[in-house]
Design an enzyme around this catalytic site. Structure first.
Site, PDB file in Angstrom:
ATOM      1  N   LEU A  67       0.824  -1.209   0.000  1.00 33.67           N
ATOM      2  CA  LEU A  67       0.000   0.000   0.000  1.00 33.67           C
ATOM      3  C   LEU A  67       0.856   1.256   0.000  1.00 33.67           C
ATOM      4  O   LEU A  67       1.881   1.314   0.678  1.00 33.67           O
ATOM      5  CB  LEU A  67      -0.920   0.012   1.224  1.00 33.67           C
ATOM      6  CG  LEU A  67      -1.844  -1.200   1.396  1.00 33.67           C
ATOM      7  CD1 LEU A  67      -2.763  -0.994   2.589  1.00 33.67           C
ATOM      8  CD2 LEU A  67      -2.656  -1.475   0.133  1.00 33.67           C
ATOM      9  N   GLY A 112       0.872  -5.163   1.383  1.00 33.34           N
ATOM     10  CA  GLY A 112      -0.203  -5.249   0.397  1.00 33.34           C
ATOM     11  C   GLY A 112       0.160  -6.078  -0.815  1.00 33.34           C
ATOM     12  O   GLY A 112      -0.710  -6.680  -1.450  1.00 33.34           O
ATOM     13  N   ASN A 136       3.957  -7.424   6.912  1.00 29.77           N
ATOM     14  CA  ASN A 136       4.859  -6.828   7.916  1.00 29.77           C
ATOM     15  C   ASN A 136       4.321  -5.524   8.510  1.00 29.77           C
ATOM     16  O   ASN A 136       5.087  -4.670   8.959  1.00 29.77           O
ATOM     17  CB  ASN A 136       6.236  -6.585   7.293  1.00 29.77           C
ATOM     18  CG  ASN A 136       6.192  -5.616   6.128  1.00 29.77           C
ATOM     19  OD1 ASN A 136       5.259  -5.630   5.350  1.00 29.77           O
ATOM     20  ND2 ASN A 136       7.205  -4.778   6.014  1.00 29.77           N
ATOM     21  N   GLU A 137       2.999  -5.361   8.527  1.00 31.62           N
ATOM     22  CA  GLU A 137       2.391  -4.097   8.942  1.00 31.62           C
ATOM     23  C   GLU A 137       2.825  -3.617  10.325  1.00 31.62           C
ATOM     24  O   GLU A 137       3.002  -2.418  10.544  1.00 31.62           O
ATOM     25  CB  GLU A 137       0.854  -4.219   8.898  1.00 31.62           C
ATOM     26  CG  GLU A 137       0.254  -4.028   7.513  1.00 31.62           C
ATOM     27  CD  GLU A 137       0.382  -5.238   6.612  1.00 31.62           C
ATOM     28  OE1 GLU A 137      -0.082  -5.189   5.475  1.00 31.62           O
ATOM     29  OE2 GLU A 137       0.975  -6.257   7.049  1.00 31.62           O
TER      30      GLU A 137
END
Length: 261
Positions: A67, A112, A136-137
């Site tokens: 993202l 994303g 890996n947010e």
């Protein structure tokens, strides 16, 4: 154009679309890109001659970096809501697709980018230790939403997903294969050719039987999002616009700038 899609008849009588993402430098999933992507997938879905879709990248060393942070940093709540709706739409278009979908992962695929590949029926990744994939947010101080989580659980199981999401793990291609995050590793120059060859095997199955089975397997996950879309958007907007989260994103962007300079 952030996408290049071409229909071919490489798999016998069936038409297969190969979609090359080209949103330099790292195929970030921006609002504009996601909108274009969803329109392209919808057009292919309406083309009854098209039975399969291969998604890959035109950018060297990266499938998609995920993202676009610039669509989440310093933006109005309205923009954030529009962006998140587009992310949902991308997932829904791919996860519910009647086409056979194969991710030809020819580079790194964090966050994303990993989600996009997880929506596909089959994942082929370049066998290169420099490439990584994962959700890996948490490393960015943000949280993968429930439908990211559910998609990964459906692929690699609950415990592996729990550890991966809490620690924000990025897996090497070989480790991704071990846990089932990808289905096959091949030399980098053979990713697309292998995807085309694999597509033939999938298209040998009668469409109606495969489509009904896919829908049956994925319906609970799909229904969970479709019945909670507005709530999910509101949750995202409230979260991403918090001062502490904006500060965290700003620090991450600053770190990226330093890396480039």
């Amino acid at each position: 154009m952030a996408l290049r899609a071409a229909l071919s008849n490489k798999c016998g009588v069936s038409s297969v679309a190969v979609m090359h993402m080209q949103n330099p430098p790292v195929n970030s999933l921006s609002l504009g890109f996601l909108t274009e992507f969803c329109i392209a997938v919808e057009k292919l879905e309406m083309d009854k001659s098209c039975r399969g879709l291969i998604v890959t990248s035109s950018q060297p060393k990266v499938f998609s970096a995920g993202l676009d942070i610039m669509d989440m940093y310093g933006k109005s709540p309205e923009h954030c809501a529009e962006f998140w709706r587009a992310v949902q739409e991308m997932w829904l278009k791919l996860y519910t697709s009647n086409m056979v979908t194969i991710a030809a992962i020819n580079g790194s695929s964090p966050a994303g980018g990993c989600l996009m590949s997880l929506t596909c029926d089959y994942r082929i990744m370049a066998d290169n230790p420099r490439y990584s994939i994962g959700l890996n947010e948490t490393q960015l101080g943000i949280v993968a939403p429930f439908w990211f989580k559910d998609t990964m659980i459906n692929t690699v199981g609950h415990r592996t997903t729990e550890m991966a999401l809490e620690l924000g793990l990025l897996y090497s291609s070989s480790d991704a294969l071990k846990i089932g995050l990808v289905d096959q590793l091949v030399p980098e120059d053979q990713v697309l050719a292998t995807a085309t060859k694999t597509m033939t095997k999938w298209l040998a199955i009668p469409d109606h039987a495969r489509q009904i089975t896919k829908s049956m397997m994925r319906k609970p996950t799909i229904d969970k999002l479709t019945s909670n879309r507005e709530t999910d958007i509101q949750f995202f907007v409230n979260f991403i616009t918090k001062d502490s989260i904006q500060k965290s994103l700003g620090m991450y962007l600053g770190m990226l700038k330093k890396r480039k300079s």
